[in-house]
Scaffold this motif. Structure first.
Motif, short mmCIF file in Angstrom:
data_model
loop_
_atom_site.label_atom_id
_atom_site.label_comp_id
_atom_site.label_asym_id
_atom_site.label_seq_id
_atom_site.Cartn_x
_atom_site.Cartn_y
_atom_site.Cartn_z
N ARG A 122 45.26 37.74 45.23
CA ARG A 122 45.52 37.76 43.79
C ARG A 122 44.28 37.55 42.93
O ARG A 122 44.02 38.30 42.00
CB ARG A 122 46.57 36.72 43.43
N THR A 123 43.52 36.51 43.21
CA THR A 123 42.37 36.19 42.38
C THR A 123 41.33 37.29 42.43
O THR A 123 40.83 37.74 41.40
CB THR A 123 41.75 34.85 42.83
N GLN A 125 41.70 40.43 43.43
CA GLN A 125 42.23 41.67 42.88
C GLN A 125 42.19 41.62 41.35
O GLN A 125 41.79 42.59 40.71
CB GLN A 125 43.66 41.87 43.37
N ALA A 126 42.57 40.49 40.78
CA ALA A 126 42.57 40.34 39.33
C ALA A 126 41.16 40.49 38.76
O ALA A 126 40.97 41.09 37.69
CB ALA A 126 43.16 39.00 38.93
N GLU A 127 40.16 39.98 39.47
CA GLU A 127 38.78 40.09 39.00
C GLU A 127 38.33 41.55 38.95
O GLU A 127 37.71 41.98 37.98
CB GLU A 127 37.87 39.28 39.93
N LEU A 129 40.35 44.23 38.76
CA LEU A 129 41.14 44.92 37.74
C LEU A 129 40.69 44.55 36.34
O LEU A 129 40.70 45.39 35.44
CB LEU A 129 42.62 44.62 37.94
N GLU A 130 40.26 43.32 36.14
CA GLU A 130 39.79 42.90 34.82
C GLU A 130 38.49 43.61 34.45
O GLU A 130 38.31 44.01 33.30
CB GLU A 130 39.63 41.38 34.75
N TRP A 155 46.24 49.66 32.90
CA TRP A 155 47.18 49.63 34.02
C TRP A 155 47.61 51.05 34.39
O TRP A 155 47.66 51.41 35.57
CB TRP A 155 48.38 48.77 33.67
#
Length: 195
Positions: A122-123, A125-127, A129-130, A155
């Motif tokens: 999660r962390t 992947q979020a980095e 995607l951000e 998105w």
């Protein structure tokens, strides 16, 4: 002394590469540290020199893969001076290249279905995607209707890229096989941002 010799012979990188293949082929839950070691021709004790448990091994895989992708994205953005839309186009194309040149990495990073395992990424992947969303937002902010699309458009673009990559992984297409299609796909997406 014997433990040190085994540790030098069986590197962390070799374990990760072998485990990546096994996780994709058999799934996380079907594997044990013992089965991973056996497939490599070692005792499971050799793996414990590098990883205390299977979850730690899996997390190391995911972390390394996302770090590699994030480093590639940041490096590409540092090297190119194409303006916001040009950088976004290059970033999307490089994301497709990464996914198709590293299909096993990509599957573990973005296509794993197990909710328990998804939490490991999660962390990271979020980095990634951000960073992608930041580049998209810099393009969208220049549009008159940009405020409405600031959060949904990154998105949607990611899902379009993900669909392209996962479809081609599913049918064993390499990046070279679909390079021209990837260029067209990204071009069409960017043309849509300008309209």
């Amino acid at each position: 002394m014997a433990r040190k010799a085994v540790a030098q012979e069986l590197s962390r990188e070799r374990i990760l590469e072998e485990a990546r293949q096994l996780f994709i082929q058999h799934g996380y839950h079907a594997l044990t540290m013992r089965s991973i070691a056996k497939s490599m021709g070692y005792s499971h004790g050799a793996l414990y020199y590098h990883f205390s448990e299977k979850a730690e091994l899996f997390y190391a895989l995911v972390s390394d893969d996302f770090r590699m992708l994030l480093d590639r994205m940041k490096d590409m953005l540092r090297r190119t001076r194409l303006g916001d839309l040009g950088q976004l186009e290059k970033l999307m194309f490089e994301f497709i290249r990464f996914g198709l040149e590293n299909p096993n990495h990509y599957e573990i990073m973005f296509m794993i279905k197990d909710p328990e395992l998804q939490r490991y990424s999660r962390t990271e992947q979020a980095e990634c995607l951000e960073l992608f969303a930041t580049v998209v937002r810099s393009v969208v902010s220049k549009r008159t209707d940009g405020d409405k699309k600031m959060y949904s458009l990154p998105w949607s673009l990611f899902m379009s890229l993900h669909g392209f990559i996962s479809y081609n992984i599913r049918y064993n297409q390499s990046f070279e096989d679909v390079k021209k299609l990837a260029e067209q796909h990204v071009k069409y997406l960017c043309e849509g941002l300008q309209g």
